[in-house]
Design an enzyme around this catalytic site. Structure first.
Site, PDB file in Angstrom:
ATOM      1  N   GLU A 235      -4.937   0.816  59.587  1.00 20.22           N
ATOM      2  CA  GLU A 235      -4.720  -0.416  59.788  1.00 20.22           C
ATOM      3  C   GLU A 235      -4.390  -0.700  61.460  1.00 20.22           C
ATOM      4  O   GLU A 235      -5.055  -1.457  62.216  1.00 20.22           O
ATOM      5  CB  GLU A 235      -3.285  -1.048  59.283  1.00 20.22           C
ATOM      6  CG  GLU A 235      -3.594  -1.273  57.656  1.00 20.22           C
ATOM      7  CD  GLU A 235      -3.165   0.112  56.785  1.00 20.22           C
ATOM      8  OE1 GLU A 235      -3.250   1.243  57.555  1.00 20.22           O
ATOM      9  OE2 GLU A 235      -2.574  -0.078  55.777  1.00 20.22           O
TER      10      GLU A 235
ATOM     11  N   CYS B 151       1.949   0.503  55.560  1.00 21.25           N
ATOM     12  CA  CYS B 151       3.207   1.102  55.725  1.00 21.25           C
ATOM     13  C   CYS B 151       4.036   0.304  56.580  1.00 21.25           C
ATOM     14  O   CYS B 151       3.294  -0.756  57.293  1.00 21.25           O
ATOM     15  CB  CYS B 151       3.067   2.328  56.407  1.00 21.25           C
ATOM     16  SG  CYS B 151       2.702   2.355  58.240  1.00 21.25           S
TER      17      CYS B 151
ATOM     18  N   ASN C 260      -7.868   6.197  59.088  1.00 22.38           N
ATOM     19  CA  ASN C 260      -6.465   7.131  59.575  1.00 22.38           C
ATOM     20  C   ASN C 260      -6.965   8.498  60.288  1.00 22.38           C
ATOM     21  O   ASN C 260      -8.079   8.901  59.779  1.00 22.38           O
ATOM     22  CB  ASN C 260      -5.509   7.185  58.284  1.00 22.38           C
ATOM     23  CG  ASN C 260      -6.295   7.944  57.116  1.00 22.38           C
ATOM     24  OD1 ASN C 260      -7.290   7.604  56.846  1.00 22.38           O
ATOM     25  ND2 ASN C 260      -5.619   8.799  56.124  1.00 22.38           N
TER      26      ASN C 260
ATOM     27  N   CYS D 281       2.840  -0.256  60.200  1.00 19.14           N
ATOM     28  CA  CYS D 281       1.500  -1.225  60.521  1.00 19.14           C
ATOM     29  C   CYS D 281       1.868  -2.668  60.044  1.00 19.14           C
ATOM     30  O   CYS D 281       1.283  -3.341  60.772  1.00 19.14           O
ATOM     31  CB  CYS D 281       0.580  -0.675  59.408  1.00 19.14           C
ATOM     32  SG  CYS D 281      -0.242   0.927  59.774  1.00 19.14           S
TER      33      CYS D 281
ATOM     34  N   CYS E 159      -2.504   5.303  61.382  1.00 23.85           N
ATOM     35  CA  CYS E 159      -2.887   4.698  60.124  1.00 23.85           C
ATOM     36  C   CYS E 159      -4.086   4.010  60.377  1.00 23.85           C
ATOM     37  O   CYS E 159      -4.519   3.586  61.653  1.00 23.85           O
ATOM     38  CB  CYS E 159      -2.044   3.714  59.394  1.00 23.85           C
ATOM     39  SG  CYS E 159      -0.486   4.403  58.795  1.00 23.85           S
TER      40      CYS E 159
ATOM     41  N   GLU F   3      -5.307  11.999  61.398  1.00 22.72           N
ATOM     42  CA  GLU F   3      -4.240  12.723  61.122  1.00 22.72           C
ATOM     43  C   GLU F   3      -4.250  13.900  62.530  1.00 22.72           C
ATOM     44  O   GLU F   3      -5.142  13.846  63.149  1.00 22.72           O
ATOM     45  CB  GLU F   3      -4.116  13.362  59.735  1.00 22.72           C
ATOM     46  CG  GLU F   3      -3.935  12.350  58.841  1.00 22.72           C
ATOM     47  CD  GLU F   3      -3.699  12.909  57.345  1.00 22.72           C
ATOM     48  OE1 GLU F   3      -4.110  14.068  57.172  1.00 22.72           O
ATOM     49  OE2 GLU F   3      -3.289  11.891  56.456  1.00 22.72           O
TER      50      GLU F   3
HETATM   51  N1  THU Z   1      -2.033   5.529  55.581  1.00 20.02           N
HETATM   52  C1  THU Z   1      -2.900   4.703  56.175  1.00 20.02           C
HETATM   53  O1  THU Z   1      -3.702   5.018  56.927  1.00 20.02           O
HETATM   54  N2  THU Z   1      -2.526   3.443  55.926  1.00 20.02           N
HETATM   55  C2  THU Z   1      -1.668   3.160  55.123  1.00 20.02           C
HETATM   56  O2  THU Z   1      -1.713   1.955  54.614  1.00 20.02           O
HETATM   57  C3  THU Z   1      -0.766   3.822  54.411  1.00 20.02           C
HETATM   58  C4  THU Z   1      -1.151   5.334  54.905  1.00 20.02           C
HETATM   59  C5  THU Z   1      -2.410   7.169  56.193  1.00 20.02           C
HETATM   60  C6  THU Z   1      -1.507   7.885  57.094  1.00 20.02           C
HETATM   61  C7  THU Z   1      -1.757   9.258  56.369  1.00 20.02           C
HETATM   62  O3  THU Z   1      -2.812   9.572  57.081  1.00 20.02           O
HETATM   63  C8  THU Z   1      -2.114   9.075  55.004  1.00 20.02           C
HETATM   64  O4  THU Z   1      -2.413   7.728  54.793  1.00 20.02           O
HETATM   65  C9  THU Z   1      -0.949   9.424  54.153  1.00 20.02           C
HETATM   66  O5  THU Z   1       0.081   8.898  54.372  1.00 20.02           O
END
Ligand code: THU
Length: 148
Positions: free
Chosen positions: A61, A92, A48, A95, A59, A50
């Site tokens: 995935e 999420c 991920n 994804c 994310c 941000e």
């Molecule tokens: N996130 C992912 O990368 N994958 C997931 O399956 C759930 C959420 C990340 C997005 C964000 O950077 C952090 O987790 C919190 O939501």
């Protein structure tokens, strides 16, 4: 006759865990790593990423799938999501939609954490009744542009 090679779950776990350390998550502190095995047995990873403009976060995935697509890979047979969380992290909604674009409904998503706990989901159970490219091709066969 095509021979299906097995999914290397141990390798995917190890790769997802490794890339999780590269996650850029200074806002949520929630690091995620993903690794996939393509139909032709290549492995791709993503974490991920941000952003100070929070909504731009992508994310693990989706970054993992994008890395595969950028190398010409569009057929994914397994994907593993790693988080150092006691509760296993499921993809999420956004994804799940992207996963449904590139993975068979029967393909498997593996979840794993730092304790080695695992759970496996089929794509079709993570996103039932998915909207997929099939819907678009069906529509182009049956509808014509309006003429007035
Ligand atoms: N996130 C992912 O990368 N994958 C997931 O399956 C759930 C959420 C990340 C997005 C964000 O950077 C952090 O987790 C919190 O939501």
């Amino acid at each position: 006759m095509s021979i299906k090679t097995p999914i290397d779950w141990a390798l995917l776990h190890q790769q997802a865990e490794q890339v999780c350390n590269k996650a850029y998550a200074p806002y949520s502190h929630f690091k995620v790593g993903a690794a996939l095995q393509s139909a032709d047995d290549q492995v791709f990873v993503g974490c991920n990423v941000e952003n100070a403009s929070y909504g731009l976060t992508v994310c693990a995935e989706r970054n993992c799938i994008a890395a595969a697509v950028a190398q010409g890979v569009q057929d994914i047979k397994a994907l593993v999501v790693f988080t150092p969380q006691t509760e296993l992290t499921t993809p999420c909604g956004a994804c799940r939609q992207v996963i449904a674009e590139f993975m068979d409904p029967n393909a498997i998503i593996g979840l794993v954490n730092h304790l080695g706990n695992t759970k496996r989901w089929q794509v079709k159970d993570l996103l039932p009744a998915a909207f997929t490219p099939k819907a678009l091709s069906a529509s182009s066969q049956t509808t014509e542009p309006h003429s007035h």
